[in-house]
Structure formats: structure tokens, C-alpha cells
Design an enzyme around this catalytic site. Structure first.
Site, PDB file in Angstrom:
ATOM      1  N   GLU A 132      -4.038   0.516  -8.591  1.00 19.71           N
ATOM      2  CA  GLU A 132      -2.854   1.334  -8.889  1.00 19.71           C
ATOM      3  C   GLU A 132      -1.743   0.412  -9.414  1.00 19.71           C
ATOM      4  OE1 GLU A 132      -2.758   5.118  -5.907  1.00 19.71           O
ATOM      5  OE2 GLU A 132      -2.380   3.209  -4.929  1.00 19.71           O
ATOM      6  N   ASN A 177      -3.319   6.090  -0.861  1.00 21.19           N
ATOM      7  CA  ASN A 177      -3.079   6.226   0.571  1.00 21.19           C
ATOM      8  C   ASN A 177      -2.501   7.582   0.945  1.00 21.19           C
ATOM      9  OD1 ASN A 177      -4.200   3.889   1.707  1.00 21.19           O
ATOM     10  ND2 ASN A 177      -2.606   2.707   0.682  1.00 21.19           N
ATOM     11  N   SER A 184       0.832  -1.210   0.000  1.00 23.83           N
ATOM     12  CA  SER A 184       0.000   0.000   0.000  1.00 23.83           C
ATOM     13  C   SER A 184       0.859   1.249   0.000  1.00 23.83           C
ATOM     14  CB  SER A 184      -0.860   0.088   1.253  1.00 23.83           C
ATOM     15  OG  SER A 184      -1.137  -1.123   1.820  1.00 23.83           O
ATOM     16  N   HIS A 243      -1.554  -2.533  -6.759  1.00 28.89           N
ATOM     17  CA  HIS A 243      -2.198  -2.191  -5.484  1.00 28.89           C
ATOM     18  C   HIS A 243      -3.726  -2.219  -5.609  1.00 28.89           C
ATOM     19  CE1 HIS A 243      -3.279   0.991  -2.281  1.00 28.89           C
ATOM     20  NE2 HIS A 243      -3.245  -0.188  -1.737  1.00 28.89           N
TER      21      HIS A 243
END
Ligand code: 3HC
Length: 283
Positions: free
Chosen positions: A149, A187, A116, A137
Site C-alpha cells: 500500500e 488492516n 500499518s 506499507h
């Protein structure tokens, strides 16, 4: 492409396995113990049960998909995979160790990490096949969330990126290429949001219910930030924030006092029955 190996049997690993099975792949899950081997299949099956309850698939389709799943505690079972996807805990040394072991069985496939927040080039540093290593991701719950991602490291080849992009599309998701930087995009945005919500709670600006209600009704988010922290895992959020904080020195990512306290008390969110909210009381 036919075979996907997922290393790790937690929420993300089982979600990636379920999504891959749903798209016609044979899936091997690698667990770190015999106990996890037994838990892994039932976790994937309960994900499919949600789809059965929602009438998205039939019981027969579920059984057919489950028949393409195998679970092993021997990483050698990943041999011959088109993709080996690592989804173990968000800790550099753990991930690096797993990736180095997996690389030995890679053959002509691609090695991916579902990190992440950890930079891909740093995870690649200990690997010899850097050109076929990439960050893929996923978002939780994987079978439902529609974006992924894709993060290439310094040495990831264009061929690896394009094959990964094709794979993500076959899963029915939209791949978005993101540069290798701490927290990538998701994130970097989300952890600021969750951390600020926790800070507002710590300062007594509003109750947890109040903060989450404002995000849901005023910002049109499906979950409030504190509910979402419980859903992701308060410990996972803490790890991601610390990872970004360490690498950027940006204090905005220094976990709020309530996040640190919940982790210390083992109140990790839904998975432990308590986090910002008490789930045991609701059950
Ligand atoms: N497999 C298949 N379908 C599933 C499923 C599964 N495992 N889990 C849920 N579903 C389906 C349900 O059957 C339901 O289908 P329907 O709409 O056809 O009836 C649909 O998904 C919605 O599920 P529910 O009705 O159970 O619940 P909600 O409508 O309350 O939605 C939610 C749940 C999708 C989790 C929604 O609250 C949401 O989107 N929350 C935000 C999640 C989010 O932000 N995730 C990203 C986290 S960040 C991340 O993952 C990155 C990491 O690095 C931290």
C-alpha cells in the site's frame, strides 16, 4: 537508486531488508542497540535460508546478497540513502521520534514509514520535509507477499509517490495507492475479520481450530484468522485495532476480550511461543 536504509530490525524491518537485497540494493539496517545489531543480520540470513531451502536461490547467491547488508546502531549511517524506511513498533511517539532523527540524514532521498494504521499526515506534522515523506506499507512475510500500500499525506509530492511506486515495482511487488485514512485498506479489512473471529471464539460459537478450518477450507484463506493473528503478533493486532478504534470510534475495532487477555498475559503469538495456539508444545 542504490542504497536503502531500514530502521528497525523486527519481522517487518528484516523482511524489507531481505526483499531489497534480493532486488540488488545495498541495504543498511539501523538497530536500536548493539544486541539488535547482532540479531538483525541473522534474522535476514534465516529469511534467505528459507529461499535456499525452497531452491529459489543458491547458497552462493545468498552470500552475495548478504555481503550488501550492513547493520549499525548509529542512525547517521542512513546518510546518502535513496530511501529511508522506518519499520519500528506501531506507536506514534516512537515512530515520530525515529522519523525526526532520520530526516536529518535524508539528503536527496525519500523518507517512508511502514506504519500499518497511523495517518501519514499526522506523522508528517512534526517533519520539515513533508513533500518527500510517504507511507509504504508492506505485508508479512515481506519477501513473499506481492502487494504494497502506498499512502501519500496531505503534502506528499507526486514525484515522491511515483518514485516510491517505481521502487515497489523493482521489488517485484504491485503498488496500490490508498488514501490516508485509519488502517488504510488492508488492516481496515483484516482487523475486522480477526476481531470477529476472536469474538466468535469468546462467545463459544466454535473452537479456535474450527474457526480457522472454516476460513481455510470454506473461504480459501491460506491461514485462519486466529492463526494469522498469532503470525502477525497478537499485540500488533491489538495496537492496530486500538489505533483504528480511537480514530473512527467504530466499536467493531474495539479488541475482543480474548485479544486483550492474551496481550495482558504476554501470549503474543508465534514470537512468544504462545498466543491463541501453543507453539512451544508443537516444537
Ligand atoms: N524469503 C523467501 N521465501 C520465503 C520466505 C522468506 N523469508 N518465507 C517463506 N518463503 C517461501 C517458502 O520458501 C515457500 O516457497 P515455495 O512455495 O517456493 O516452496 C513459500 O514462501 C511458502 O512458504 P512455506 O512453504 O514456508 O509456508 P506456506 O506455504 O504455509 O505459506 C505463508 C506461508 C506465505 C505465510 C502463507 O501461510 C500465507 O500467505 N499466510 C497469510 C499471510 C498474510 O495474510 N499476511 C498478511 C498479514 S497482514 C500484514 O502483514 C499487514 C500488517 O500491517 C499487519
Amino acid at each position: 537508486m542504490a542504497k536503502i536504509t531500514v530502521i528497525g530490525t523486527g519481522t517487518m524491518g528484516s523482511g524489507i531488508a531481505q526483499a531489497s537485497l534480493s532486488s540488488g540494493y545495498d541495504v543498511t539496517m539501523i538497530a536500536h542497540s548493539q544486541k539488535s545489531v547482532q540479531e538483525a543480520a541473522s534474522r535476514v540470513e534465516s529469511g534467505f535460508d528459507k529461499a535456499v531451502s525452497a531452491k529459489a536461490i543458491t547458497q552462493e547467491q545468498k552470500l552475495a546478497m548478504m555481503s550488501r547488508l550492513s547493520v549499525s546502531d548509529d542512525i547517521a549511517s542512513s546518510a546518502g540513502s535513496d530511501f529511508i524506511i522506518e519499520a519500528v513498533s506501531e506507536d506514534f511517539d516512537t515512530k515520530e521520534g525515529v522519523l525526526k532523527s532520520a530526516e536529518k540524514y535524508l539528503g536527496a532521498g525519500i523518507l517512508a514509514t511502514n506504519t500499518s494504521s497511523i495517518p501519514i499526515s499526522q506523522l508528517a506534522a512534526g517533519l520539515s520535509r513533508k513533500d518527500v515523506f510517504i507511507g509504504i506499507h508492506f505485508f508479512n512475510p515481506v519477501p513473499v507477499m506481492k502487494v504494497v500500500e502506498l499512502i501519500g499525506g496531505d503534502s506528499t509530492s507526486p514525484n515522491t509517490i511515483s518514485k516510491s511506486s517505481e521502487f515497489v515495482k523493482k521489488l517485484g511487488k504491485t503498488p496500490v495507492e490508498v488514501k490516508d485514512s485509519p488502517g488504510f485498506i488492508a488492516n481496515r479489512l483484516l482487523m475486522l475479520f480477526i476481531n470477529e473471529a476472536a469474538r466468535a471464539l469468546d462467545q463459544g460459537v466454535a473452537t479456535k481450530e474450527g474457526i480457522d478450518t472454516i476460513a481455510k477450507l470454506g473461504l480459501h484463506h491460506p491461514m485462519g484468522p486466529l492463526e494469522l493473528a498469532d503470525f502477525i503478533g497478537v499485540d500488533v493486532c491489538n495496537d492496530i485495532m486500538l489505533e483504528i478504534f480511537r480514530r473512527t470510534d467504530d466499536k467493531a475495532f474495539d479488541p475482543a476480550e480474548s485479544i486483550k487477555r492474551l496481550v495482558k498475559e504476554g501470549r503474543l503469538g508465534r514470537k512468544s511461543g504462545k498466543g491463541f495456539y501453543d507453539y512451544a508444545a508443537k516444537a
